[in-house]
Scaffold this motif. Structure first.
Motif, PDB file in Angstrom:
ATOM      1  N   UNK A   1      19.728  65.672  51.340  1.00 36.94           N
ATOM      2  CA  UNK A   1      19.819  64.523  52.246  1.00 36.94           C
ATOM      3  C   UNK A   1      19.184  63.283  51.631  1.00 36.94           C
ATOM      4  N   UNK A   2      18.055  63.454  50.976  1.00 37.92           N
ATOM      5  CA  UNK A   2      17.374  62.317  50.345  1.00 37.92           C
ATOM      6  C   UNK A   2      18.224  61.712  49.230  1.00 37.92           C
TER       7      UNK A   2
ATOM      8  N   UNK B   1      16.807  64.598  56.732  1.00 36.48           N
ATOM      9  CA  UNK B   1      15.848  64.937  55.678  1.00 36.48           C
ATOM     10  C   UNK B   1      14.485  65.255  56.282  1.00 36.48           C
ATOM     11  N   UNK B   2      14.068  64.456  57.242  1.00 42.82           N
ATOM     12  CA  UNK B   2      12.771  64.681  57.885  1.00 42.82           C
ATOM     13  C   UNK B   2      12.772  65.998  58.662  1.00 42.82           C
ATOM     14  N   UNK B   3      13.853  66.312  59.346  1.00 44.98           N
ATOM     15  CA  UNK B   3      13.961  67.567  60.080  1.00 44.98           C
ATOM     16  C   UNK B   3      13.919  68.749  59.124  1.00 44.98           C
ATOM     17  N   UNK B   4      14.627  68.646  58.011  1.00 48.25           N
ATOM     18  CA  UNK B   4      14.635  69.724  57.022  1.00 48.25           C
ATOM     19  C   UNK B   4      13.236  69.934  56.448  1.00 48.25           C
ATOM     20  N   UNK B   5      12.516  68.849  56.191  1.00 46.26           N
ATOM     21  CA  UNK B   5      11.147  68.970  55.685  1.00 46.26           C
ATOM     22  C   UNK B   5      10.239  69.645  56.717  1.00 46.26           C
ATOM     23  N   UNK B   6      10.397  69.280  57.975  1.00 49.92           N
ATOM     24  CA  UNK B   6       9.607  69.910  59.043  1.00 49.92           C
ATOM     25  C   UNK B   6       9.908  71.403  59.131  1.00 49.92           C
ATOM     26  N   UNK B   7      11.187  71.744  59.039  1.00 50.44           N
ATOM     27  CA  UNK B   7      11.583  73.153  59.087  1.00 50.44           C
ATOM     28  C   UNK B   7      11.002  73.930  57.903  1.00 50.44           C
ATOM     29  N   UNK B   8      10.973  73.305  56.727  1.00 52.66           N
ATOM     30  CA  UNK B   8      10.383  73.957  55.554  1.00 52.66           C
ATOM     31  C   UNK B   8       8.899  74.211  55.782  1.00 52.66           C
ATOM     32  N   UNK B   9       8.198  73.238  56.372  1.00 48.70           N
ATOM     33  CA  UNK B   9       6.771  73.413  56.650  1.00 48.70           C
ATOM     34  C   UNK B   9       6.536  74.530  57.667  1.00 48.70           C
TER      35      UNK B   9
ATOM     36  N   UNK C   1      15.453  77.131  51.223  1.00 52.86           N
ATOM     37  CA  UNK C   1      16.673  76.588  51.824  1.00 52.86           C
ATOM     38  C   UNK C   1      16.416  75.210  52.425  1.00 52.86           C
ATOM     39  N   UNK C   2      15.361  75.078  53.239  1.00 52.64           N
ATOM     40  CA  UNK C   2      15.087  73.803  53.904  1.00 52.64           C
ATOM     41  C   UNK C   2      14.623  72.724  52.925  1.00 52.64           C
ATOM     42  N   UNK C   3      13.901  73.129  51.890  1.00 50.44           N
ATOM     43  CA  UNK C   3      13.498  72.156  50.876  1.00 50.44           C
ATOM     44  C   UNK C   3      14.712  71.617  50.132  1.00 50.44           C
TER      45      UNK C   3
END
Length: 79
Positions: A51-52, A21-29, A43-45
């Motif tokens: 995941x959350x 979840x943290x990786x996906x959030x970083x990728x979205x940013x 997509x990443x959000x």
């Protein structure tokens, strides 16, 4: 099909879901900082939210299982 997992396995799964979840959030940013990456941001959000959600379900079920074990232990001690 019922899945039987040990405490360590559940802990590992929860940690992996949180990391994903943290990786996906970083990728979205990262994608949000680039122009024309709106589809990737979405997509990443969505991935992060998925995941959350799964993490919360696993944690809730694990918490309930722990309570049930504690109750069973207490009942055994009373006997």
């Amino acid at each position: 099909m019922k899945l039987e997992l040990s405490y360590d396995e559940v802990s590992t799964i929860a940690a992996a879901l949180l990391a994903k979840a943290m990786t996906a959030e970083r990728n979205a940013l990262k994608c949000a900082k680039l122009d024309g990456m709106d589809k990737d941001v979405k997509f990443w959000q969505e991935r992060a939210e998925t995941y959350k959600k799964v993490y919360k379900v696993i944690e809730a079920q694990f918490g309930q299982a722990c309570k049930e074990c504690e109750q069973a232990d207490a009942e055994v001690k009373e006997e």
